[in-house]
Design an enzyme around this catalytic site. Sequence first.
Site, PDB file in Angstrom:
ATOM      1  N   ASP A 211       2.777  16.656   6.766  1.00 25.96           N
ATOM      2  CA  ASP A 211       2.668  15.534   7.701  1.00 25.96           C
ATOM      3  C   ASP A 211       2.217  16.022   9.074  1.00 25.96           C
ATOM      4  O   ASP A 211       3.013  16.124  10.024  1.00 25.96           O
ATOM      5  CB  ASP A 211       4.006  14.792   7.788  1.00 25.96           C
ATOM      6  CG  ASP A 211       4.348  14.091   6.486  1.00 25.96           C
ATOM      7  OD1 ASP A 211       3.411  13.737   5.743  1.00 25.96           O
ATOM      8  OD2 ASP A 211       5.541  13.908   6.209  1.00 25.96           O
TER       9      ASP A 211
ATOM     10  N   LYS B 257       2.067  17.483  -0.222  1.00 23.91           N
ATOM     11  CA  LYS B 257       1.854  16.041  -0.103  1.00 23.91           C
ATOM     12  C   LYS B 257       0.954  15.773   1.095  1.00 23.91           C
ATOM     13  O   LYS B 257       1.270  16.158   2.220  1.00 23.91           O
ATOM     14  CB  LYS B 257       3.173  15.288   0.083  1.00 23.91           C
ATOM     15  CG  LYS B 257       2.977  13.760   0.166  1.00 23.91           C
ATOM     16  CD  LYS B 257       4.310  13.031   0.305  1.00 23.91           C
ATOM     17  CE  LYS B 257       4.850  13.042   1.717  1.00 23.91           C
ATOM     18  NZ  LYS B 257       4.060  12.171   2.639  1.00 23.91           N
TER      19      LYS B 257
ATOM     20  N   ASP C  73      -0.611  10.878  -1.195  1.00 24.99           N
ATOM     21  CA  ASP C  73       0.381   9.823  -0.994  1.00 24.99           C
ATOM     22  C   ASP C  73      -0.195   8.704  -0.121  1.00 24.99           C
ATOM     23  O   ASP C  73       0.088   8.616   1.069  1.00 24.99           O
ATOM     24  CB  ASP C  73       1.624  10.444  -0.337  1.00 24.99           C
ATOM     25  CG  ASP C  73       2.715   9.441  -0.038  1.00 24.99           C
ATOM     26  OD1 ASP C  73       2.792   8.407  -0.730  1.00 24.99           O
ATOM     27  OD2 ASP C  73       3.497   9.689   0.904  1.00 24.99           O
ATOM     28  N   LEU C  74      -1.009   7.848  -0.739  1.00 21.24           N
ATOM     29  CA  LEU C  74      -1.640   6.753   0.011  1.00 21.24           C
ATOM     30  C   LEU C  74      -1.015   5.391  -0.297  1.00 21.24           C
ATOM     31  O   LEU C  74      -1.347   4.401   0.359  1.00 21.24           O
ATOM     32  CB  LEU C  74      -3.142   6.712  -0.278  1.00 21.24           C
ATOM     33  CG  LEU C  74      -3.921   7.975   0.112  1.00 21.24           C
ATOM     34  CD1 LEU C  74      -5.408   7.783  -0.170  1.00 21.24           C
ATOM     35  CD2 LEU C  74      -3.693   8.333   1.574  1.00 21.24           C
ATOM     36  N   LYS C  75      -0.149   5.326  -1.297  1.00 21.59           N
ATOM     37  CA  LYS C  75       0.605   4.104  -1.608  1.00 21.59           C
ATOM     38  C   LYS C  75      -0.296   2.870  -1.689  1.00 21.59           C
ATOM     39  O   LYS C  75      -0.097   1.880  -0.975  1.00 21.59           O
ATOM     40  CB  LYS C  75       1.699   3.868  -0.563  1.00 21.59           C
ATOM     41  CG  LYS C  75       2.697   5.006  -0.407  1.00 21.59           C
ATOM     42  CD  LYS C  75       3.755   4.654   0.630  1.00 21.59           C
ATOM     43  CE  LYS C  75       4.779   5.757   0.807  1.00 21.59           C
ATOM     44  NZ  LYS C  75       4.216   6.937   1.510  1.00 21.59           N
ATOM     45  N   LEU C  76      -1.280   2.903  -2.565  1.00 23.74           N
ATOM     46  CA  LEU C  76      -2.222   1.795  -2.660  1.00 23.74           C
ATOM     47  C   LEU C  76      -1.510   0.490  -3.043  1.00 23.74           C
ATOM     48  O   LEU C  76      -0.638   0.473  -3.909  1.00 23.74           O
ATOM     49  CB  LEU C  76      -3.307   2.099  -3.686  1.00 23.74           C
ATOM     50  CG  LEU C  76      -4.173   3.340  -3.431  1.00 23.74           C
ATOM     51  CD1 LEU C  76      -5.353   3.363  -4.392  1.00 23.74           C
ATOM     52  CD2 LEU C  76      -4.651   3.399  -1.996  1.00 23.74           C
TER      53      LEU C  76
ATOM     54  N   ASP D  13      -3.064  -3.459  -3.213  1.00 24.17           N
ATOM     55  CA  ASP D  13      -4.128  -4.420  -2.948  1.00 24.17           C
ATOM     56  C   ASP D  13      -4.392  -5.183  -4.239  1.00 24.17           C
ATOM     57  O   ASP D  13      -3.674  -5.022  -5.223  1.00 24.17           O
ATOM     58  CB  ASP D  13      -5.386  -3.683  -2.461  1.00 24.17           C
ATOM     59  CG  ASP D  13      -6.208  -4.522  -1.480  1.00 24.17           C
ATOM     60  OD1 ASP D  13      -6.493  -5.694  -1.811  1.00 24.17           O
ATOM     61  OD2 ASP D  13      -6.568  -4.014  -0.406  1.00 24.17           O
ATOM     62  N   ILE D  14      -5.433  -5.989  -4.244  1.00 26.02           N
ATOM     63  CA  ILE D  14      -5.754  -6.716  -5.466  1.00 26.02           C
ATOM     64  C   ILE D  14      -6.190  -5.706  -6.530  1.00 26.02           C
ATOM     65  O   ILE D  14      -6.674  -4.619  -6.208  1.00 26.02           O
ATOM     66  CB  ILE D  14      -6.842  -7.781  -5.233  1.00 26.02           C
ATOM     67  CG1 ILE D  14      -8.160  -7.132  -4.781  1.00 26.02           C
ATOM     68  CG2 ILE D  14      -6.372  -8.815  -4.207  1.00 26.02           C
ATOM     69  CD1 ILE D  14      -9.317  -8.115  -4.692  1.00 26.02           C
TER      70      ILE D  14
ATOM     71  N   THR E 171      -9.711  -3.885  -6.338  1.00 28.57           N
ATOM     72  CA  THR E 171      -9.840  -2.955  -5.212  1.00 28.57           C
ATOM     73  C   THR E 171      -9.106  -1.651  -5.500  1.00 28.57           C
ATOM     74  O   THR E 171      -9.623  -0.561  -5.229  1.00 28.57           O
ATOM     75  CB  THR E 171      -9.290  -3.600  -3.931  1.00 28.57           C
ATOM     76  OG1 THR E 171     -10.086  -4.744  -3.599  1.00 28.57           O
ATOM     77  CG2 THR E 171      -9.317  -2.627  -2.759  1.00 28.57           C
TER      78      THR E 171
ATOM     79  N   THR F  93      12.470   5.053   1.065  1.00 28.32           N
ATOM     80  CA  THR F  93      13.804   5.584   1.365  1.00 28.32           C
ATOM     81  C   THR F  93      14.260   5.246   2.783  1.00 28.32           C
ATOM     82  O   THR F  93      15.377   5.559   3.169  1.00 28.32           O
ATOM     83  CB  THR F  93      13.856   7.109   1.144  1.00 28.32           C
ATOM     84  OG1 THR F  93      12.721   7.719   1.767  1.00 28.32           O
ATOM     85  CG2 THR F  93      13.843   7.420  -0.339  1.00 28.32           C
TER      86      THR F  93
ATOM     87  N   ARG G 268      10.004  17.470   7.277  1.00 24.79           N
ATOM     88  CA  ARG G 268      10.397  18.057   8.556  1.00 24.79           C
ATOM     89  C   ARG G 268      11.380  19.204   8.443  1.00 24.79           C
ATOM     90  O   ARG G 268      11.387  20.106   9.296  1.00 24.79           O
ATOM     91  CB  ARG G 268      10.965  16.955   9.458  1.00 24.79           C
ATOM     92  CG  ARG G 268       9.888  16.062  10.052  1.00 24.79           C
ATOM     93  CD  ARG G 268      10.434  14.796  10.671  1.00 24.79           C
ATOM     94  NE  ARG G 268      10.720  13.788   9.664  1.00 24.79           N
ATOM     95  CZ  ARG G 268      10.891  12.496   9.934  1.00 24.79           C
ATOM     96  NH1 ARG G 268      10.807  12.073  11.171  1.00 24.79           N
ATOM     97  NH2 ARG G 268      11.139  11.639   8.968  1.00 24.79           N
TER      98      ARG G 268
END
Length: 239
Positions: free
Chosen positions: A10, A32, A59-62, A64-65, A68, A122, A214
């Site tokens: 991150d 990640k 880790d883009l957590k798509l 959408d429809i 797409t 989380t 972290r």
Amino acid sequence: MNDPFIVALDFPTLEEAKTFLQSFPNKSLFLKVGMELYYQEGPAIIHYLKEQGHRIFLDLKLHDIPNTVKRAMQGLARLGVDLVNVHAAGGTRMMEAALEGLEAGTPNGARRPYCIAVTQLTSTSEQMLHNELWIDRPLEETVLHYASLAKKSGLDGVVCSAKEVPLIRKHCGEAFLTVTPGIRFADDEKNDQVRVVTPYEARKLGASFIVVGRSITRAENSVAAYKRLQQEWKGEEKE
């Protein structure tokens, strides 16, 4: 994907990520790459990390429809990442479309990336679930429902709190992956996480993978923190 440790890279830039990785020369890590880094650096960050021999959880957590998500996954599959994810809240058709895209985009002879679904972040508490998201079912029940939808859709597993792993294992089977963020050493701050556990607790609960950010990336000695992670996972340094 036998190594259970996923280090959350991150950082806002490739240069900062490189600086961190210099502490781990000649070591292949499971990393990640989330929205912060990917949105700044794009596919170049993935190409660089793969060239260095690292495995990647993109880790883009798509969410959408279906069409797409399918087309987006088709493109992501070409990057050669090992693990990708969607939001289970997108529904079964969207999750099925994600798999269709991955299958279509995976080069011949290669294995498609594993695909998992986020159940509830989380950082989500029971109070937030009810008062802000207007979901009146208990948090644990909601997580299990989303996990069941993910399995029904053909996905390989879910992102969840380690606290929810035993219930998901019971209903979705041992082979269903559980990737668990919200991991902290006992003496760490929780920051914006709510449903947190220690590495040792995550292993006892049966997590397939733990995502640690972290506690390692912001540590004064990242290598020592990683070794501590390995020790605590094995129960060699219980809290």
